[in-house]
Design a protein around this motif. Structure first.
Motif, PDB file in Angstrom:
ATOM      1  N   UNK A 124       0.792  -1.231   0.000  1.00 41.84           N
ATOM      2  CA  UNK A 124       0.000   0.000   0.000  1.00 41.84           C
ATOM      3  C   UNK A 124       0.815   1.266   0.000  1.00 41.84           C
ATOM      4  N   UNK A 125       1.999   1.235  -0.630  1.00 43.98           N
ATOM      5  CA  UNK A 125       2.828   2.439  -0.662  1.00 43.98           C
ATOM      6  C   UNK A 125       3.306   2.879   0.706  1.00 43.98           C
TER       7      UNK A 125
ATOM      8  N   UNK B   2       6.200   5.082  -8.836  1.00 46.65           N
ATOM      9  CA  UNK B   2       5.399   4.012  -8.242  1.00 46.65           C
ATOM     10  C   UNK B   2       3.918   4.351  -8.293  1.00 46.65           C
ATOM     11  N   UNK B   3       3.599   5.591  -8.615  1.00 45.51           N
ATOM     12  CA  UNK B   3       2.208   6.018  -8.697  1.00 45.51           C
ATOM     13  C   UNK B   3       2.109   7.521  -8.808  1.00 45.51           C
ATOM     14  N   UNK B   4       0.901   8.039  -8.998  1.00 48.19           N
ATOM     15  CA  UNK B   4       0.715   9.484  -9.184  1.00 48.19           C
ATOM     16  C   UNK B   4       1.053  10.333  -7.970  1.00 48.19           C
TER      17      UNK B   4
ATOM     18  N   UNK C  89       5.064   6.281 -16.353  1.00 50.33           N
ATOM     19  CA  UNK C  89       5.120   4.831 -16.484  1.00 50.33           C
ATOM     20  C   UNK C  89       5.221   4.257 -15.078  1.00 50.33           C
ATOM     21  N   UNK C  90       4.217   3.513 -14.680  1.00 53.16           N
ATOM     22  CA  UNK C  90       4.170   2.981 -13.318  1.00 53.16           C
ATOM     23  C   UNK C  90       5.166   1.821 -13.155  1.00 53.16           C
ATOM     24  N   UNK C  91       5.957   1.902 -12.079  1.00 57.36           N
ATOM     25  CA  UNK C  91       6.949   0.859 -11.780  1.00 57.36           C
ATOM     26  C   UNK C  91       6.833   0.458 -10.307  1.00 57.36           C
ATOM     27  N   UNK C  92       7.614  -0.526  -9.926  1.00 52.03           N
ATOM     28  CA  UNK C  92       7.601  -1.008  -8.545  1.00 52.03           C
ATOM     29  C   UNK C  92       8.657  -0.318  -7.679  1.00 52.03           C
ATOM     30  N   UNK C  93       9.360   0.647  -8.266  1.00 51.85           N
ATOM     31  CA  UNK C  93      10.405   1.343  -7.517  1.00 51.85           C
ATOM     32  C   UNK C  93      11.670   1.472  -8.336  1.00 51.85           C
TER      33      UNK C  93
ATOM     34  N   UNK D 214      -1.330  20.790  -9.875  1.00 47.00           N
ATOM     35  CA  UNK D 214      -1.073  19.872 -11.007  1.00 47.00           C
ATOM     36  C   UNK D 214      -2.125  18.762 -11.112  1.00 47.00           C
ATOM     37  N   UNK D 215      -3.226  18.926 -10.386  1.00 44.07           N
ATOM     38  CA  UNK D 215      -4.332  17.953 -10.434  1.00 44.07           C
ATOM     39  C   UNK D 215      -3.864  16.530 -10.126  1.00 44.07           C
ATOM     40  N   UNK D 216      -3.039  16.399  -9.080  1.00 44.72           N
ATOM     41  CA  UNK D 216      -2.492  15.097  -8.694  1.00 44.72           C
ATOM     42  C   UNK D 216      -3.287  14.432  -7.585  1.00 44.72           C
TER      43      UNK D 216
END
Length: 346
Positions: A91-92, A179-181, A206-210, A342-344
């Motif tokens: 969960x981040x 890892x996410x927005x 581009x979403x990655x795992x780290x 930035x609408x994040x």
């Protein structure tokens, strides 16, 4: 008459006692100060007197984990009680944080290895975060890491200024990893876009795992930019698979003295940095927080501990509970503003 005499004598005795007391005679009185000290003494028991669980809300081997393990080793020796690192990823960073802050007792025997991603950035990236600043007591900050911008080793841009100009003109061509927005990299990129006046919405994440996932993608040409700490990028940098164009902050990283800051290259205002420290659930006794403050202050000046931090490209950066709390609150406000701009926020 005898009864009358006893009655008169009783009155005289009472009056005499009052007079003596009023005149300041040496009459035994309760020692209020001693009682207060005794109560205070009872409120601050020996700590720690058993094992402490030091929860790392990420997988083993990352920056937070390595700093926590170095700290646990030092504190175990300092206190004569085991401080054991327990990894609870997911969960981040919220799974481990929820366990340490909401499920464990607030008795000082469960500590959280807290960091920027699951505090100020989490609060900024989510309108209803699972963990907030109000859920914890920030005990002490331990160290910090410098943010760096990495591209493929043979990328065409000679420096960060040229790269920034290209991105400003062609934002739709920029791909970057995170890892996410609401991840650390996302805030680093958003702040940079803001500084150079580029359109963040036209870039592609581009979403990655780290770092262990994103840097190979950059090296292989599957993404243009990776934004991580110097320590996370260093292995791929040493292997000459990537190149660091700039670091954030007002000073060069002591681990990369030849790499100029973004500010030196005309891109001003980049302040995002990585940090880690320790926090506890709300309601944790003050004597626990004080104990950690004192121990961490001593620890960050210990040559052997500092050497371990430098080995993973982390700088000691101590802050006591009050300063740490103030810094996180200020940082959260800044990131919330940036995320809304930035609408994040989700």
């Amino acid at each position: 008459m005898k009864a009358y005499g006893k009655w008169i004598g009783g009155i005289i005795s009472c009056l005499a006692a009052v007079a003596v007391t009023a005149c300041g005679a040496d009459v035994a009185q309760p020692d209020v100060g001693s009682e207060t000290q005794a109560i205070a003494g009872q409120a601050a028991p020996v700590y720690p007197d058993r094992q402490i669980e030091y929860v790392v809300p990420y997988s083993a081997g990352g920056g937070v984990d390595l700093v926590a393990r170095a700290a646990a080793d030092y504190l175990s020796k300092e206190w004569g009680q085991p401080v054991v690192v327990v990894n609870k990823p997911g969960g981040g960073g919220t799974v481990g944080a929820q366990y340490a802050l909401k499920q464990a007792k607030n008795d000082g025997y469960t500590a959280l290895a807290v960091n920027v991603s699951n505090t100020s950035m989490l609060s900024a990236g989510m309108k209803q975060p699972l963990i907030t600043n109000e859920d914890q007591v920030y005990a002490a900050r331990i160290g910090k890491g410098t943010l760096a911008f990495a591209v493929k080793a043979d990328a065409p841009w000679k420096d960060f200024a040229e790269f920034s100009q290209w991105v400003k003109q062609h934002p739709e061509q920029l791909t970057w990893t995170s890892v996410g927005p609401a991840g650390f990299s996302a805030f680093g990129v958003a702040e940079w876009m803001d500084a150079i006046g580029a359109d963040f919405t036209k870039t592609r994440m581009i979403v990655t795992k780290g770092a262990s996932d994103s840097l190979p993608k950059v090296a292989g040409g599957h993404a243009i930019l990776a934004v991580h700490t110097v320590g996370e990028i260093n292995p791929m940098l040493q292997a000459k698979k990537v190149r660091i164009l700039a670091v954030s902050g007002s000073e060069r990283s002591p681990f990369l003295p030849d790499v100029p800051t973004a500010e030196e290259q005309g891109v001003k205002g980049l302040t995002v940095f990585w940090w880690t420290g320790v926090s506890f659930p709300k309601g944790t006794p003050d004597y626990v927080i004080n104990k950690w403050e004192e121990a961490v202050a001593k620890m960050v000046n210990d040559p052997a501990f500092v050497k371990k931090l430098h080995g993973i490209q982390v700088e000691p950066d101590y802050a006591d509970s009050a300063q740490f709390t103030q810094d996180v609150a200020k940082e959260t406000g800044y990131y919330v503003e940036l995320a809304e701009k930035r609408n994040m926020r989700k």
